[in-house]
Write a protein that holds these residues in place. Structure first.
Motif, PDB file in Angstrom:
ATOM      1  N   PRO A 181      70.304  99.920  48.689  1.00 19.30           N
ATOM      2  CA  PRO A 181      68.979  98.905  48.717  1.00 19.30           C
ATOM      3  C   PRO A 181      69.397  97.690  48.786  1.00 19.30           C
ATOM      4  N   LEU A 182      68.873  96.629  49.538  1.00 20.73           N
ATOM      5  CA  LEU A 182      69.145  95.202  49.398  1.00 20.73           C
ATOM      6  C   LEU A 182      68.744  94.810  48.151  1.00 20.73           C
ATOM      7  N   VAL A 183      69.673  94.088  47.405  1.00 24.20           N
ATOM      8  CA  VAL A 183      69.246  93.311  46.361  1.00 24.20           C
ATOM      9  C   VAL A 183      69.518  91.830  46.702  1.00 24.20           C
ATOM     10  N   TYR A 184      68.553  91.046  46.867  1.00 26.16           N
ATOM     11  CA  TYR A 184      68.646  89.653  47.418  1.00 26.16           C
ATOM     12  C   TYR A 184      68.586  88.834  46.174  1.00 26.16           C
ATOM     13  N   LEU A 185      69.730  88.255  45.791  1.00 27.06           N
ATOM     14  CA  LEU A 185      69.726  87.151  44.698  1.00 27.06           C
ATOM     15  C   LEU A 185      70.209  85.816  45.175  1.00 27.06           C
ATOM     16  N   ASP A 186      69.858  85.407  46.340  1.00 30.36           N
ATOM     17  CA  ASP A 186      70.348  84.128  46.752  1.00 30.36           C
ATOM     18  C   ASP A 186      69.146  83.213  47.378  1.00 30.36           C
ATOM     19  N   SER A 187      68.105  83.103  46.798  1.00 25.83           N
ATOM     20  CA  SER A 187      66.892  82.527  46.981  1.00 25.83           C
ATOM     21  C   SER A 187      66.981  80.997  47.080  1.00 25.83           C
ATOM     22  N   ALA A 188      67.875  80.660  46.154  1.00 23.53           N
ATOM     23  CA  ALA A 188      68.084  79.230  45.996  1.00 23.53           C
ATOM     24  C   ALA A 188      68.657  78.694  47.264  1.00 23.53           C
ATOM     25  N   ASN A 189      69.435  79.467  48.159  1.00 18.83           N
ATOM     26  CA  ASN A 189      69.912  79.264  49.391  1.00 18.83           C
ATOM     27  C   ASN A 189      69.077  79.075  50.477  1.00 18.83           C
ATOM     28  N   THR A 190      68.425  80.154  50.733  1.00 16.01           N
ATOM     29  CA  THR A 190      67.198  80.276  51.625  1.00 16.01           C
ATOM     30  C   THR A 190      66.251  81.590  51.302  1.00 16.01           C
ATOM     31  N   LEU A 238      80.245  92.621  44.949  1.00 17.21           N
ATOM     32  CA  LEU A 238      78.768  92.722  44.891  1.00 17.21           C
ATOM     33  C   LEU A 238      78.309  93.132  46.258  1.00 17.21           C
ATOM     34  N   ASP A 239      78.509  92.493  47.534  1.00 20.85           N
ATOM     35  CA  ASP A 239      78.204  92.715  48.770  1.00 20.85           C
ATOM     36  C   ASP A 239      78.214  94.077  49.084  1.00 20.85           C
ATOM     37  N   SER A 240      79.229  94.942  48.650  1.00 21.90           N
ATOM     38  CA  SER A 240      79.727  96.043  48.918  1.00 21.90           C
ATOM     39  C   SER A 240      78.688  97.229  48.273  1.00 21.90           C
ATOM     40  N   LEU A 241      78.045  96.670  47.221  1.00 22.71           N
ATOM     41  CA  LEU A 241      77.027  97.253  46.578  1.00 22.71           C
ATOM     42  C   LEU A 241      75.707  96.912  46.984  1.00 22.71           C
ATOM     43  N   GLY A 242      75.418  96.361  48.025  1.00 23.21           N
ATOM     44  CA  GLY A 242      74.180  95.813  48.404  1.00 23.21           C
ATOM     45  C   GLY A 242      73.688  94.404  47.571  1.00 23.21           C
ATOM     46  N   VAL A 243      74.496  93.992  46.791  1.00 23.01           N
ATOM     47  CA  VAL A 243      73.770  92.795  45.858  1.00 23.01           C
ATOM     48  C   VAL A 243      74.360  91.447  46.523  1.00 23.01           C
ATOM     49  N   GLN A 244      73.347  90.697  46.980  1.00 23.51           N
ATOM     50  CA  GLN A 244      73.668  89.493  47.707  1.00 23.51           C
ATOM     51  C   GLN A 244      73.563  88.257  46.692  1.00 23.51           C
ATOM     52  N   VAL A 245      74.635  87.521  46.613  1.00 23.00           N
ATOM     53  CA  VAL A 245      74.783  86.171  45.817  1.00 23.00           C
ATOM     54  C   VAL A 245      75.526  85.335  46.543  1.00 23.00           C
ATOM     55  N   ARG A 246      75.405  84.072  46.088  1.00 19.92           N
ATOM     56  CA  ARG A 246      76.213  83.035  46.645  1.00 19.92           C
ATOM     57  C   ARG A 246      77.492  82.850  45.930  1.00 19.92           C
ATOM     58  N   VAL A 247      78.661  82.575  46.628  1.00 17.65           N
ATOM     59  CA  VAL A 247      79.553  82.098  45.662  1.00 17.65           C
ATOM     60  C   VAL A 247      80.247  80.612  46.673  1.00 17.65           C
ATOM     61  N   GLY A 248      81.133  80.006  45.855  1.00 15.79           N
ATOM     62  CA  GLY A 248      81.294  78.549  46.296  1.00 15.79           C
ATOM     63  C   GLY A 248      81.229  77.587  45.386  1.00 15.79           C
ATOM     64  N   ARG A 291      76.679  82.567  42.027  1.00 15.92           N
ATOM     65  CA  ARG A 291      75.289  82.042  41.633  1.00 15.92           C
ATOM     66  C   ARG A 291      74.270  83.255  41.922  1.00 15.92           C
ATOM     67  N   ALA A 292      73.494  83.618  41.070  1.00 16.68           N
ATOM     68  CA  ALA A 292      72.248  84.429  41.248  1.00 16.68           C
ATOM     69  C   ALA A 292      71.216  83.712  41.072  1.00 16.68           C
ATOM     70  N   SER A 293      70.193  83.759  42.124  1.00 16.66           N
ATOM     71  CA  SER A 293      68.871  83.049  42.338  1.00 16.66           C
ATOM     72  C   SER A 293      67.894  84.046  42.637  1.00 16.66           C
ATOM     73  N   PHE A 294      66.581  83.686  41.872  1.00 17.90           N
ATOM     74  CA  PHE A 294      65.417  84.595  41.814  1.00 17.90           C
ATOM     75  C   PHE A 294      64.389  83.888  42.359  1.00 17.90           C
ATOM     76  N   TYR A 295      63.296  84.512  43.066  1.00 13.56           N
ATOM     77  CA  TYR A 295      62.024  83.928  43.551  1.00 13.56           C
ATOM     78  C   TYR A 295      60.876  85.024  43.163  1.00 13.56           C
ATOM     79  N   LEU A 296      59.877  84.738  43.822  1.00 14.62           N
ATOM     80  CA  LEU A 296      58.699  85.614  43.412  1.00 14.62           C
ATOM     81  C   LEU A 296      58.676  86.979  43.669  1.00 14.62           C
ATOM     82  N   TYR A 297      59.686  87.353  44.577  1.00 17.97           N
ATOM     83  CA  TYR A 297      59.725  88.754  44.896  1.00 17.97           C
ATOM     84  C   TYR A 297      60.887  89.648  44.110  1.00 17.97           C
ATOM     85  N   THR A 298      61.609  88.806  43.101  1.00 15.89           N
ATOM     86  CA  THR A 298      62.882  89.432  42.323  1.00 15.89           C
ATOM     87  C   THR A 298      62.298  90.251  41.349  1.00 15.89           C
TER      88      THR A 298
END
Length: 434
Positions: free
Chosen positions: A39-48, A379-389, A407-414
């Motif tokens: 399942p998609l785990v999106y932890l990159d909301s500070a990016n978009t 993390l991406d191989s496990l469906g977890v999306q974070v930003r690196v750099g 970096r892990a970043s959260f939003y209203l849907y996290t």
């Protein structure tokens, strides 16, 4: 309704507004995706941020039924497009409590908004009749901070190169806060503008600006706040904030890409020379000279991002319907939960505040000696999306002696379950590189 288990020591409040996270998540089609079978785990909301169906539908409907240019035509489609575009401006103005809709300038993004202010200074510096508040030269100073996104560093460096002014900056403490100990020596009568990030995109720090604002007013300078990471997450009132300009961007607040906002005090926008020349920003044009329209049109040359602005208005409606205070508290509780959970990961170093006070839902960290790019790939191989750099904040990475951060970043849907997935993924990273 989803509830969050708050770690010991975190205050409990019964009167804060709440929303059903599961119902919110149902509005975002992309959250139904799987990545690599997980399942998609999106932890990159500070990016978009992701876009709810309510915004996507408005964008599609505008192009399908109301597509026309604005402020040019008297036919039905042109009138509909203009009304929708200006209606979005009114929604944005109300969202930040701007005293007038004319103080809201639509831009491409926060970067362009900051550049508009910087180039207005540059253009004014070439005109002896320009408002002296915008004229820069040798001996004048611009003040930023070591915490800034590149978009709030490079435009001011270029401005100082063009005008001979000097760029100065607030340092960052080891705890990830602005070091204001030298405030009176840094912000002086030579300062023309102070431009600071309101919430750091890399450290998560929420900068309390009242002391800096007081000093800025005392020396007669101007104040710009980069609110790219605060307007989507906190209730923002430009009157209470008491800045001269704020900037933010649509794609971080459930809106589309290609649309941003420059808010400025009306009398300052009226005193600023234009930056872009072309159609729509003029009052009259002859072969000998041109006079310019009043703001905001003065700063919106050419065909603007019409559908994007309309969709941004829909995003404002969506966020308003949920409640910005509710979103703020949801993220505060998520951040407390995440800080506590990440503390259980051996050899993990958090950059920035380690307590959920004066910080937002963006957490950057290092995991031992594992390069962030390797962390991100596992993390991406496990469906977890974070930003690196370096997160467009290389001076911050240099300040803390690292080439990059995860970096892990959260939003209203996290959800807390997604944070648990992050922690479990980091344990897997440790096993791979142990």
């Amino acid at each position: 309704m989803t509830t969050i288990a708050i770690p010991p020591g975190m205050p409990q409040y019964d009167d804060v507004p709440r929303f059903d996270v599961a119902r919110v998540r149902a509005d975002f089609p992309i959250l139904n995706r799987e990545i690599n079978g997980y399942p998609l785990v999106y932890l990159d909301s500070a990016n978009t941020s992701h876009k709810p169906r309510q915004v996507l539908d408005v964008l599609e409907e505008h192009y399908a039924l109301h597509n026309a240019n604005v402020s040019r035509s008297v036919h039905t489609l042109g009138t509909e497009a203009t009304e929708a575009y200006e209606g979005a401006r009114a929604k944005v103005a109300a969202f930040i409590n701007a005293p007038s809709t004319d103080e809201v300038v639509f831009t491409k993004n926060s970067t362009e908004a900051i550049n508009i202010v910087a180039y207005a200074f540059s253009n004014a510096s070439l005109r002896p009749d320009a408002d002296p508040r915008f004229r820069l030269g040798p001996g004048d100073e611009v003040v930023i901070s070591e915490m800034e996104h590149h978009s709030n560093i490079v435009p001011w460096q270029l401005l100082c190169e063009r005008t001979g002014a000097t760029l100065r900056w607030f340092p960052v403490t080891e705890g990830g806060r602005l070091d204001e100990s030298g405030l009176e020596d840094l912000v002086t009568e030579r300062t023309k503008i102070v431009s600071l990030v309101h919430v750091s995109n890399i450290l998560g720090t929420v900068n309390a600006t009242s002391r800096i604002t007081e000093r800025v007013r005392a020396v007669g300078a101007l104040l710009l706040l980069d609110c790219s990471q605060s307007v989507p997450h906190l209730p923002i009132d430009v009157v209470d904030l008491d800045a001269d300009y704020i900037v933010f961007t649509g794609h971080k607040m459930c809106g589309p890409t290609g649309i941003g906002v420059l808010w400025g005090r009306g009398e300052l926008l009226a005193a600023m020379p234009p930056v872009f020349g072309g159609g729509s920003m003029i009052e009259t044009v002859t072969m000998a000279r041109t006079t310019y329209a009043a703001p905001p049109a003065r700063f919106e040359a050419g065909t603007p991002p019409i559908a994007e602005a309309v969709a941004l208005g829909a995003a404002v409606d969506y966020l308003t319907g949920i409640g910005m205070r509710a979103i703020q508290w949801h993220e505060k509780e998520l951040t407390a939960y995440a800080l506590d959970a990440l503390a259980s990961v051996p050899d993990l170093r958090i950059f920035g505040p380690t307590v959920p006070v004066g910080r937002g839902g963006t957490i950057s960290f290092a995991l031992g000696d594992v390069h962030p790019h390797d962390v991100g790939q596992v993390l991406d191989s496990l469906g977890v999306q974070v930003r690196v750099g370096h997160h467009c904040a290389k001076p911050v990475c240099s300040r803390f002696g690292v080439p990059a951060m995860t970096r892990a970043s959260f939003y209203l849907y996290t959800t807390t379950e997604e944070i648990d997935a992050l922690v479990a993924g980091l344990e897997q990273v440790r096993k791979v590189f142990d």
